[in-house]
Design a protein around this motif. Structure first.
Motif, PDB file in Angstrom:
ATOM      1  N   SER A  85      34.171  26.121  44.285  1.00 36.22           N
ATOM      2  CA  SER A  85      33.514  27.280  43.666  1.00 36.22           C
ATOM      3  C   SER A  85      32.508  27.908  44.629  1.00 36.22           C
ATOM      4  O   SER A  85      32.411  29.134  44.746  1.00 36.22           O
ATOM      5  CB  SER A  85      32.843  26.813  42.376  1.00 36.22           C
ATOM      6  OG  SER A  85      32.060  27.819  41.855  1.00 36.22           O
ATOM      7  N   GLU A  86      31.781  27.051  45.328  1.00 36.31           N
ATOM      8  CA  GLU A  86      30.799  27.584  46.289  1.00 36.31           C
ATOM      9  C   GLU A  86      31.493  28.277  47.448  1.00 36.31           C
ATOM     10  O   GLU A  86      31.009  29.281  47.963  1.00 36.31           O
ATOM     11  CB  GLU A  86      29.898  26.454  46.791  1.00 36.31           C
ATOM     12  CG  GLU A  86      28.838  26.082  45.763  1.00 36.31           C
ATOM     13  CD  GLU A  86      28.090  24.812  46.117  1.00 36.31           C
ATOM     14  OE1 GLU A  86      28.245  24.312  47.249  1.00 36.31           O
ATOM     15  OE2 GLU A  86      27.350  24.322  45.251  1.00 36.31           O
ATOM     16  N   ASP A  87      32.643  27.739  47.875  1.00 37.93           N
ATOM     17  CA  ASP A  87      33.382  28.387  48.965  1.00 37.93           C
ATOM     18  C   ASP A  87      33.925  29.748  48.523  1.00 37.93           C
ATOM     19  O   ASP A  87      33.978  30.680  49.319  1.00 37.93           O
ATOM     20  CB  ASP A  87      34.532  27.497  49.449  1.00 37.93           C
ATOM     21  CG  ASP A  87      34.015  26.322  50.265  1.00 37.93           C
ATOM     22  OD1 ASP A  87      32.814  26.329  50.607  1.00 37.93           O
ATOM     23  OD2 ASP A  87      34.796  25.402  50.557  1.00 37.93           O
ATOM     24  N   ILE A  88      34.311  29.831  47.265  1.00 34.49           N
ATOM     25  CA  ILE A  88      34.759  31.140  46.755  1.00 34.49           C
ATOM     26  C   ILE A  88      33.579  32.112  46.772  1.00 34.49           C
ATOM     27  O   ILE A  88      33.711  33.253  47.202  1.00 34.49           O
ATOM     28  CB  ILE A  88      35.339  31.010  45.325  1.00 34.49           C
ATOM     29  CG1 ILE A  88      36.632  30.196  45.359  1.00 34.49           C
ATOM     30  CG2 ILE A  88      35.582  32.390  44.712  1.00 34.49           C
ATOM     31  CD1 ILE A  88      37.174  29.826  43.988  1.00 34.49           C
ATOM     32  N   GLY A  89      32.439  31.613  46.363  1.00 33.73           N
ATOM     33  CA  GLY A  89      31.209  32.412  46.398  1.00 33.73           C
ATOM     34  C   GLY A  89      31.381  33.728  45.653  1.00 33.73           C
ATOM     35  O   GLY A  89      32.087  33.810  44.660  1.00 33.73           O
ATOM     36  N   GLU A  90      30.725  34.739  46.146  1.00 32.11           N
ATOM     37  CA  GLU A  90      30.886  36.095  45.580  1.00 32.11           C
ATOM     38  C   GLU A  90      32.001  36.769  46.368  1.00 32.11           C
ATOM     39  O   GLU A  90      31.778  37.705  47.132  1.00 32.11           O
ATOM     40  CB  GLU A  90      29.576  36.878  45.695  1.00 32.11           C
ATOM     41  CG  GLU A  90      28.503  36.434  44.728  1.00 32.11           C
ATOM     42  CD  GLU A  90      28.965  36.516  43.269  1.00 32.11           C
ATOM     43  OE1 GLU A  90      29.519  37.558  42.874  1.00 32.11           O
ATOM     44  OE2 GLU A  90      28.798  35.513  42.546  1.00 32.11           O
ATOM     45  N   CYS A  91      33.197  36.281  46.172  1.00 32.90           N
ATOM     46  CA  CYS A  91      34.340  36.584  47.044  1.00 32.90           C
ATOM     47  C   CYS A  91      34.626  38.085  47.193  1.00 32.90           C
ATOM     48  O   CYS A  91      34.665  38.821  46.209  1.00 32.90           O
ATOM     49  CB  CYS A  91      35.574  35.882  46.490  1.00 32.90           C
ATOM     50  SG  CYS A  91      37.000  36.044  47.566  1.00 32.90           S
ATOM     51  N   THR A  92      34.827  38.486  48.459  1.00 35.94           N
ATOM     52  CA  THR A  92      35.280  39.860  48.724  1.00 35.94           C
ATOM     53  C   THR A  92      36.499  39.801  49.651  1.00 35.94           C
ATOM     54  O   THR A  92      36.727  40.708  50.436  1.00 35.94           O
ATOM     55  CB  THR A  92      34.164  40.695  49.389  1.00 35.94           C
ATOM     56  OG1 THR A  92      33.712  40.006  50.577  1.00 35.94           O
ATOM     57  CG2 THR A  92      32.989  40.923  48.465  1.00 35.94           C
ATOM     58  N   ARG A  93      37.244  38.693  49.575  1.00 33.21           N
ATOM     59  CA  ARG A  93      38.346  38.501  50.519  1.00 33.21           C
ATOM     60  C   ARG A  93      39.519  39.451  50.268  1.00 33.21           C
ATOM     61  O   ARG A  93      40.349  39.641  51.148  1.00 33.21           O
ATOM     62  CB  ARG A  93      38.845  37.055  50.459  1.00 33.21           C
ATOM     63  CG  ARG A  93      37.837  36.017  50.978  1.00 33.21           C
ATOM     64  CD  ARG A  93      38.319  34.615  50.654  1.00 33.21           C
ATOM     65  NE  ARG A  93      37.408  33.582  51.086  1.00 33.21           N
ATOM     66  CZ  ARG A  93      36.360  33.142  50.372  1.00 33.21           C
ATOM     67  NH1 ARG A  93      36.073  33.697  49.212  1.00 33.21           N
ATOM     68  NH2 ARG A  93      35.600  32.171  50.839  1.00 33.21           N
ATOM     69  N   CYS A  94      39.644  39.970  49.052  1.00 35.81           N
ATOM     70  CA  CYS A  94      40.729  40.927  48.787  1.00 35.81           C
ATOM     71  C   CYS A  94      40.214  42.035  47.875  1.00 35.81           C
ATOM     72  O   CYS A  94      39.108  41.963  47.348  1.00 35.81           O
ATOM     73  CB  CYS A  94      41.966  40.232  48.201  1.00 35.81           C
ATOM     74  SG  CYS A  94      41.932  40.036  46.413  1.00 35.81           S
ATOM     75  N   ARG A  95      41.061  43.038  47.669  1.00 36.76           N
ATOM     76  CA  ARG A  95      40.634  44.242  46.938  1.00 36.76           C
ATOM     77  C   ARG A  95      40.349  43.973  45.461  1.00 36.76           C
ATOM     78  O   ARG A  95      39.707  44.797  44.804  1.00 36.76           O
ATOM     79  CB  ARG A  95      41.682  45.354  47.097  1.00 36.76           C
ATOM     80  CG  ARG A  95      43.022  45.062  46.475  1.00 36.76           C
ATOM     81  CD  ARG A  95      44.068  46.110  46.843  1.00 36.76           C
ATOM     82  NE  ARG A  95      44.702  45.820  48.118  1.00 36.76           N
ATOM     83  CZ  ARG A  95      45.692  44.933  48.291  1.00 36.76           C
ATOM     84  NH1 ARG A  95      46.169  44.281  47.263  1.00 36.76           N
ATOM     85  NH2 ARG A  95      46.215  44.716  49.478  1.00 36.76           N
TER      86      ARG A  95
END
Ligand code: URA
Length: 284
Positions: A91-101
């Motif tokens: 979950s921490e690695d996902i974080g506030e994910c901006t990896r895709c649109r």
């Protein structure tokens, strides 16, 4: 709650942990000292304590003494797995994910929910409007049907773990695109590796195709078992082990809402899963 730590010390601790991770050392526990490590990792004292107490005997420990007394002594341990900590790390690695649109339209990342020691895991496609609003998977109409399916298997929702291929809601509930699935799949794979269920049920074509890397119609995919191999990697380390999970494919509950005639076939799939897990029909 994590105790407040001097920001400078917190920064030093975080840098030190990163340094160890860069060297391929990932697993630590505190031999003494308070909340320092938990605070540095952003986890609560309670979780840090649980993690510590769940660790058994230490084999092959490597000891690092810090110049700062507050850092304490860290040891690398070959310890029993701490599923909660593994899930928290994901979950921490996902974080506030901006990896895709998909990040653009979301209100909440829908990580997954349920029993982290579950024998059975359901994998859906991606959050809809209700899930996006609540941050939980399968809480809308399709979720109600999934709950009924779980109850028919003689289980409670709290007995299973539920996650999706993508963790952010696709706009207008469209099917997630290939690159979006590919971006998010490593997190799902890590969740599966952490939970280590005995069986996975892929709900619908998106889950089936992404988990199995097979492009075939649902009617062909369902009704049989697959041996699904999970490689256990740890944050960029080479695979250290792998294990196999039984995987079954069935119709997505949202599809069943549109075409209830397929409920009969779905029930056959669920009975196959029940037989494998030694479950009795609800009420019998
Ligand atoms: N459909 C899915 O695939 N997942 C959810 O969480 C909700 C609806």
């Amino acid at each position: 709650m994590a105790r407040a730590l001097d920001p400078k010390l917190r920064e030093q601790l975080a840098a030190r942990l990163q340094y160890y991770r860069d060297m391929g050392i990932y697993d630590f526990y505190r031999r003494e000292g308070g909340a320092a490590l938990g605070a540095a990792e952003g986890i609560s004292d309670e979780m840090a304590r649980k993690r510590e107490s769940s660790r058994g005997s230490v084999a092959g420990a490597e000891v690092f003494a810090s110049s700062s007394a507050a850092v304490g002594v860290l040891e690398q341990a070959q310890a029993p797995r701490d599923v909660q900590a593994e899930l928290q790390a994901i979950s921490e690695d996902i974080g506030e994910c901006t990896r895709c649109r998909l990040c653009k339209g979301r209100n909440n990342i829908v990580f997954g929910t349920g029993n982290m020691h579950a024998d059975l895991m359901f994998v859906g496609e991606g959050p809809g409007a209700d899930e996006d609003e609540q941050g939980l998977p399968f809480v809308g109409r399709a979720g109600q049907l999934l709950n009924n399916m779980i109850a028919a298997m003689g289980l409670r929702r709290e007995d299973v773990y539920i996650a999706n291929v993508v963790k952010c809601r696709p706009p207008s509930n469209r099917t997630p695109e290939r690159d979006e699935c590919e971006t998010c799949m490593p997190f799902l794979m890590r969740q599966i590796a952490a939970i280590r269920p005995k069986a996975i049920v892929a709900l619908g074509a998106t889950a089936a195709k992404n988990l199995l890397a097979i492009n075939a119609p649902m009617a062909e995919l369902r009704g049989r078992w697959y041996d699904f191999r999970v490689n256990v990697t740890s944050q960029g380390r080479p695979d250290t082990s792998s294990f196999t999970v039984k995987l079954a494919v069935t119709y997505h509950p949202a599809f069943l809402l549109r075409d209830p005639r397929q409920k009969k076939e779905t029930w056959k799939d669920l009975q196959m899963v029940m037989k494998f897990l030694g479950l009795k029909k609800s009420g019998s």
